[in-house]
Enzyme design. Structure first.
Site, PDB file in Angstrom:
ATOM      1  N   ASP A   1      18.166  28.418  11.704  1.00 41.30           N
ATOM      2  CA  ASP A   1      18.362  28.904  10.830  1.00 41.30           C
ATOM      3  C   ASP A   1      18.023  30.091  10.715  1.00 41.30           C
ATOM      4  O   ASP A   1      17.711  30.129   9.528  1.00 41.30           O
ATOM      5  CB  ASP A   1      17.250  28.179   9.269  1.00 41.30           C
ATOM      6  CG  ASP A   1      17.751  26.092   9.929  1.00 41.30           C
ATOM      7  OD1 ASP A   1      18.804  26.277  10.784  1.00 41.30           O
ATOM      8  OD2 ASP A   1      16.648  25.716   9.156  1.00 41.30           O
TER       9      ASP A   1
ATOM     10  N   ASP B   1      21.366  25.569   8.616  1.00 39.48           N
ATOM     11  CA  ASP B   1      21.336  24.757   7.470  1.00 39.48           C
ATOM     12  C   ASP B   1      22.678  24.672   6.709  1.00 39.48           C
ATOM     13  O   ASP B   1      22.856  25.960   6.685  1.00 39.48           O
ATOM     14  CB  ASP B   1      20.416  25.187   6.545  1.00 39.48           C
ATOM     15  CG  ASP B   1      19.302  24.835   5.325  1.00 39.48           C
ATOM     16  OD1 ASP B   1      18.918  23.193   6.802  1.00 39.48           O
ATOM     17  OD2 ASP B   1      18.668  24.610   4.827  1.00 39.48           O
TER      18      ASP B   1
ATOM     19  N   HIS C   1      24.496  22.990   3.686  1.00 39.49           N
ATOM     20  CA  HIS C   1      24.311  22.238   2.354  1.00 39.49           C
ATOM     21  C   HIS C   1      25.297  22.009   0.836  1.00 39.49           C
ATOM     22  O   HIS C   1      25.856  23.325   0.882  1.00 39.49           O
ATOM     23  CB  HIS C   1      23.224  22.305   1.722  1.00 39.49           C
ATOM     24  CG  HIS C   1      21.954  22.094   2.296  1.00 39.49           C
ATOM     25  ND1 HIS C   1      21.116  21.397   2.826  1.00 39.49           N
ATOM     26  CD2 HIS C   1      20.378  22.843   2.211  1.00 39.49           C
ATOM     27  CE1 HIS C   1      20.306  21.378   2.938  1.00 39.49           C
ATOM     28  NE2 HIS C   1      20.040  22.573   2.710  1.00 39.49           N
TER      29      HIS C   1
ATOM     30  N   LYS D   1      23.652  21.377  10.031  1.00 42.33           N
ATOM     31  CA  LYS D   1      22.541  20.196   9.309  1.00 42.33           C
ATOM     32  C   LYS D   1      22.069  20.339   7.695  1.00 42.33           C
ATOM     33  O   LYS D   1      22.473  21.351   7.293  1.00 42.33           O
ATOM     34  CB  LYS D   1      21.382  20.141  10.383  1.00 42.33           C
ATOM     35  CG  LYS D   1      20.605  21.284   9.835  1.00 42.33           C
ATOM     36  CD  LYS D   1      19.215  21.661  11.054  1.00 42.33           C
ATOM     37  CE  LYS D   1      18.700  22.836  11.026  1.00 42.33           C
ATOM     38  NZ  LYS D   1      17.990  23.057   9.281  1.00 42.33           N
TER      39      LYS D   1
ATOM     40  N   CYS E   1      11.564  23.800   9.475  1.00 44.50           N
ATOM     41  CA  CYS E   1      12.712  23.813  10.226  1.00 44.50           C
ATOM     42  C   CYS E   1      11.608  23.975  11.813  1.00 44.50           C
ATOM     43  O   CYS E   1      12.666  22.774  12.602  1.00 44.50           O
ATOM     44  CB  CYS E   1      14.004  24.050  10.501  1.00 44.50           C
ATOM     45  SG  CYS E   1      14.179  23.125   8.268  1.00 44.50           S
TER      46      CYS E   1
HETATM   47  C1  VGL Z   1      14.523  25.008   5.674  1.00 41.23           C
HETATM   48  C2  VGL Z   1      14.023  24.479   3.596  1.00 41.23           C
HETATM   49  C3  VGL Z   1      14.849  24.021   2.613  1.00 41.23           C
HETATM   50  C4  VGL Z   1      14.600  25.507   7.550  1.00 41.23           C
HETATM   51  C5  VGL Z   1      15.387  24.898   5.473  1.00 41.23           C
HETATM   52  O1  VGL Z   1      15.032  26.495   7.763  1.00 41.23           O
HETATM   53  O2  VGL Z   1      13.052  25.596   7.402  1.00 41.23           O
HETATM   54  N1  VGL Z   1      13.516  24.973   5.554  1.00 41.23           N
HETATM   55  N2  VGL Z   1      15.959  23.860   4.319  1.00 41.23           N
HETATM   56 ZN    ZN Z   2      17.788  23.436   3.282  1.00 42.29          ZN
END
Ligand code: VGL
Ligand code: ZN
Length: 202
Positions: A8, A46, A48, A106, A151
Site C-alpha cells: 500500500d 488498497d 475501495h 484489496k 496492513c
Molecule cells: C490501511 C487503514 C485502512 C493500510 C488501509 O494500508 O494500512 N490502513 N486501509
Molecule cells: Zn483502506
C-alpha cells in the site's frame, strides 16, 4: 525463494493524502533500492469503491477513527481513502512499480475491509496471494510499506499463520500509530515469530 511484498505505498497514505502515515513517503527510496535487489516483487494496492463500509462517512453517527462492530469483528472507521480510480489510490509517483509481477488489490468489496495481503478482514476470504506464492514455491517473504500497524502487520501475521518465513524490513515501513498501535504491532509480530531486519542487512 524470496519475495519482496510492498504494501500500500499509495498517495493517500503519504503526507498530504487522505489517511496520511507520518513520514510515509520517506521510505520510497529505500523501497526502490529493495525492489532493485529482489528478483520477485509483489505490490498491494488498497482499492475501495466509493461508499465503502470502512469509511466513517458511510455511517451517519460516526467520525473517522471511531470503531464499529461489523459482522466480521470490530472495524476502525477511516477517512475516505484509496477510492478506485482516484489519484489518492495511485502508487507514490516515485515508486518503481515496473518490476512487480503481481499487484494484489484489496478492500474492493463494499461490505468488508481487507488489511492483510492474504485475507479480507473476516480472516477467511482469500485474496489469492497464498495460492500464487505456493504455486511459485516462494517461502521467504520480506515485507515493507504502509501502514506498519494495519496492513503490514496483518500481512505479516497471516504469513506466519500460513507457515511462511516472514521478515519485516523495519526501515522501510511507517505506522499510523493509534493509541500505541506501532509498539503493540511490533510486540505482536515478534511473539508470532516474525523476523525484523533492516534494508542494509539484505
Ligand atoms: C490501511 C487503514 C485502512 C493500510 C488501509 O494500508 O494500512 N490502513 N486501509
Ligand atoms: Zn483502506
Amino acid at each position: 525463494m524470496s519475495t519482496l511484498i510492498v504494501v500500500d505505498l499509495q498517495n493517500d497514505f503519504c503526507p498530504g493524502g487522505a489517511l496520511e502515515v507520518p513520514e510515509g513517503d520517506t521510505i520510497v527510496p529505500i523501497v526502490n533500492s529493495l525492489i532493485d535487489r529482489f528478483q520477485n516483487v509483489i505490490i498491494t494496492q488498497d482499492w475501495h469503491p466509493e461508499g465503502h463500509k470502512s469509511f466513517a462517512s458511510s455511517h451517519s453517527d460516526k467520525s473517522p477513527y471511531d470503531t464499529k462492530e461489523m459482522p466480521y469483528g470490530t472495524q476502525v472507521l477511516w477517512p475516505d481513502h484509496c477510492v478506485q480510480g482516484s489519484s489518492g489510490a495511485e502508487f507514490h509517483p516515485d515508486l518503481n512499480t515496473l518490476k512487480a509481477q503481481l499487484i494484489i488489490r484489496k478492500g474492493f468489496r463494499t461490505e468488508i475491509d481487507s488489511y492483510s495481503a492474504f485475507f479480507e478482514n473476516d480472516h477467511t476470504t482469500s485474496t489469492g496471494l497464498h495460492g500464487f506464492l505456493k504455486d511459485l514455491g516462494m517461502h521467504d517473504l520480506f515485507f515493507c510499506g504502509l501502514a506498519l500497524d494495519f496492513c503490514v502487520k496483518w500481512s505479516v501475521l497471516d504469513a506466519l499463520k500460513l507457515g511462511y518465513n516472514a521478515n519485516l524490513i523495519t526501515d522501510a515501513t511507517r505506522g499510523i500509530d493509534l493509541d500505541g498501535s506501532v509498539d503493540a504491532s511490533f510486540a505482536e509480530m515478534e511473539e508470532m515469530g516474525a523476523h525484523f531486519i533492516t534494508s542494509e542487512e539484505i
